[in-house]
Enzyme design. Structure first.
Site, PDB file in Angstrom:
ATOM      1  N   HIS A   1       0.841  -1.207   0.000  1.00 50.35           N
ATOM      2  CA  HIS A   1       0.000   0.000   0.000  1.00 50.35           C
ATOM      3  C   HIS A   1       0.873   1.253   0.000  1.00 50.35           C
ATOM      4  O   HIS A   1       0.580   2.230  -0.675  1.00 50.35           O
ATOM      5  CB  HIS A   1      -0.887   0.040   1.252  1.00 50.35           C
TER       6      HIS A   1
ATOM      7  N   GLU B   1      -0.756  -3.852  -9.058  1.00 52.82           N
ATOM      8  CA  GLU B   1      -0.789  -4.981  -9.998  1.00 52.82           C
ATOM      9  C   GLU B   1      -0.968  -6.302  -9.262  1.00 52.82           C
ATOM     10  O   GLU B   1      -1.271  -7.320  -9.865  1.00 52.82           O
ATOM     11  CB  GLU B   1       0.494  -4.999 -10.843  1.00 52.82           C
ATOM     12  N   LYS B   2      -0.784  -6.274  -7.946  1.00 55.39           N
ATOM     13  CA  LYS B   2      -1.041  -7.468  -7.131  1.00 55.39           C
ATOM     14  C   LYS B   2      -2.443  -8.010  -7.422  1.00 55.39           C
ATOM     15  O   LYS B   2      -2.655  -9.213  -7.516  1.00 55.39           O
ATOM     16  CB  LYS B   2      -0.899  -7.086  -5.655  1.00 55.39           C
TER      17      LYS B   2
HETATM   18  P1  AMP Z   1      -6.347  -3.965  -0.386  1.00 57.58           P
HETATM   19  O1  AMP Z   1      -6.217  -3.165   0.864  1.00 57.58           O
HETATM   20  O2  AMP Z   1      -5.816  -5.352  -0.268  1.00 57.58           O
HETATM   21  O3  AMP Z   1      -7.706  -3.874  -1.011  1.00 57.58           O
HETATM   22  O4  AMP Z   1      -5.366  -3.282  -1.426  1.00 57.58           O
HETATM   23  C1  AMP Z   1      -5.457  -1.909  -1.727  1.00 57.58           C
HETATM   24  C2  AMP Z   1      -4.589  -1.607  -2.917  1.00 57.58           C
HETATM   25  O5  AMP Z   1      -3.238  -1.937  -2.623  1.00 57.58           O
HETATM   26  C3  AMP Z   1      -4.980  -2.423  -4.154  1.00 57.58           C
HETATM   27  O6  AMP Z   1      -4.889  -1.599  -5.309  1.00 57.58           O
HETATM   28  C4  AMP Z   1      -3.947  -3.508  -4.164  1.00 57.58           C
HETATM   29  O7  AMP Z   1      -3.687  -4.024  -5.449  1.00 57.58           O
HETATM   30  C5  AMP Z   1      -2.742  -2.787  -3.632  1.00 57.58           C
HETATM   31  N1  AMP Z   1      -1.786  -3.763  -3.071  1.00 57.58           N
HETATM   32  C6  AMP Z   1      -2.033  -4.692  -2.111  1.00 57.58           C
HETATM   33  N2  AMP Z   1      -0.945  -5.462  -1.907  1.00 57.58           N
HETATM   34  C7  AMP Z   1       0.005  -5.010  -2.752  1.00 57.58           C
HETATM   35  C8  AMP Z   1       1.340  -5.401  -3.041  1.00 57.58           C
HETATM   36  N3  AMP Z   1       1.931  -6.420  -2.397  1.00 57.58           N
HETATM   37  N4  AMP Z   1       2.030  -4.706  -3.976  1.00 57.58           N
HETATM   38  C9  AMP Z   1       1.444  -3.688  -4.643  1.00 57.58           C
HETATM   39  N5  AMP Z   1       0.181  -3.276  -4.431  1.00 57.58           N
HETATM   40  C10 AMP Z   1      -0.525  -3.923  -3.506  1.00 57.58           C
END
Ligand code: AMP
Length: 282
Positions: free
Chosen positions: A37, A148-149
């Site tokens: 994040h 991109e995850k």
């Molecule tokens: P989330 O809180 O899991 O919904 O993620 C919020 C944002 O952070 C989304 O756009 C995810 O793709 C991004 N994100 C989560 N984990 C990673 C990671 N390891 N690397 C890059 N972006 C991430």
């Protein structure tokens, strides 16, 4: 850095910024923030005058048997990370603030969502498209940052913005990994040590698949089979899917060519369902 809990509060803040001619970036998250994040926030801070980080565990994108209630939350730690990264505000609404009594309007998509995670999580992308649209309407950002995850989510959001003429730019950011390769995820905290160790088969299989394609393999079945074999070495691993698709259609490819997404989803026992991927233009 302020924590704002109401839609009205965000609107007032953004209005004040706009009066000063400032640009605004948005980083939508579900909180429990980590380095992945942070990489999105860092980029947003670089490219915009002000940055809103939304922290909202969106009930609409969870299925009835999924981990909505157990999803990890730590707003104090999130606030620290956002402040240190230079974010301007956190938008942290309660579900009732986002979904008022009688809520019945949705943003949905066909095609791109009938594959990969959309198959095993049938209500997921409707929830994502709806909440992301709401966030765009509330914050009216110039740019929004996605990892991109979650490659399918990134493709879906980009397509929604294009199809519905939403006036902002979507910026995709690379996957951030732990030192041993595991893609960072808030859900990694569900894993006890044994499962955390075995979860390395995800990144190992991704690295192997990527290397095979880089070395010239063009048969998706051979790549997927080799990847499955790596994943199956972990007793706890239960494959949801190992797929190679065209990133523009999310349809499986017969030959590895063009813009491809190789994506996997694996359940680690009953602890967590984890995803990983690589994208490549061949
Ligand atoms: P989330 O809180 O899991 O919904 O993620 C919020 C944002 O952070 C989304 O756009 C995810 O793709 C991004 N994100 C989560 N984990 C990673 C990671 N390891 N690397 C890059 N972006 C991430």
């Amino acid at each position: 850095m302020k924590i704002v809990t109401t839609v009205e509060g965000v609107r007032e803040q953004v209005k004040a910024w706009r009066k000063e001619g400032k640009t605004v970036g948005l980083v939508p998250t579900m909180g429990y923030l980590h380095e992945g994040h942070k990489s999105l926030i860092d980029r947003a801070v670089k490219e915009n005058d002000e940055v809103v980080v939304s922290v909202f565990v969106n009930p609409m994108q969870f299925g009835p048997t999924e981990d909505l209630d157990s999803y990890p939350r730590d707003l104090a730690a999130d606030a620290k990370l956002c402040e240190a990264a230079g974010a301007s505000i956190i938008f942290h609404p309660e579900p009732e603030e986002m979904y008022k009594d009688g809520f019945c309007s949705f943003v949905d998509m066909s095609g791109l969502t009938n594959a990969l995670c959309g198959l095993s999580r049938p209500v997921h992308f409707r929830g994502v498209c709806t909440v992301v649209t709401k966030l765009f309407n509330i914050v009216t950002p110039d740019r929004a940052y996605f990892g991109e995850k979650d490659a399918q989510q990134l493709a879906v959001v980009k397509r929604m913005v294009r199809d519905l003429n939403m006036p902002l730019e979507i910026v995709g950011c690379p996957i951030i990994r732990e030192a041993d390769g595991l893609a960072k995820s808030s859900r990694n905290t569900y894993l006890p040590p044994e499962a955390r160790q075995q979860a390395l088969v995800l990144s190992k299989s991704i690295f192997l698949g990527k290397k095979m394609v880089e070395d010239g393999e063009r048969d998706p079945e051979k790549v997927k089979q080799a990847m499955r074999e790596v994943i199956n070495t972990a007793p706890l691993a239960d494959i949801d899917y190992v797929e190679i698709v065209d990133v523009n259609t999310m349809k499986s490819v017969d030959v590895i060519k063009g813009e491809i997404l190789c994506a996997i989803a694996v359940k680690m026992g009953s602890y967590a369902r984890l995803i990983d991927n690589f994208m490549m233009t061949v």
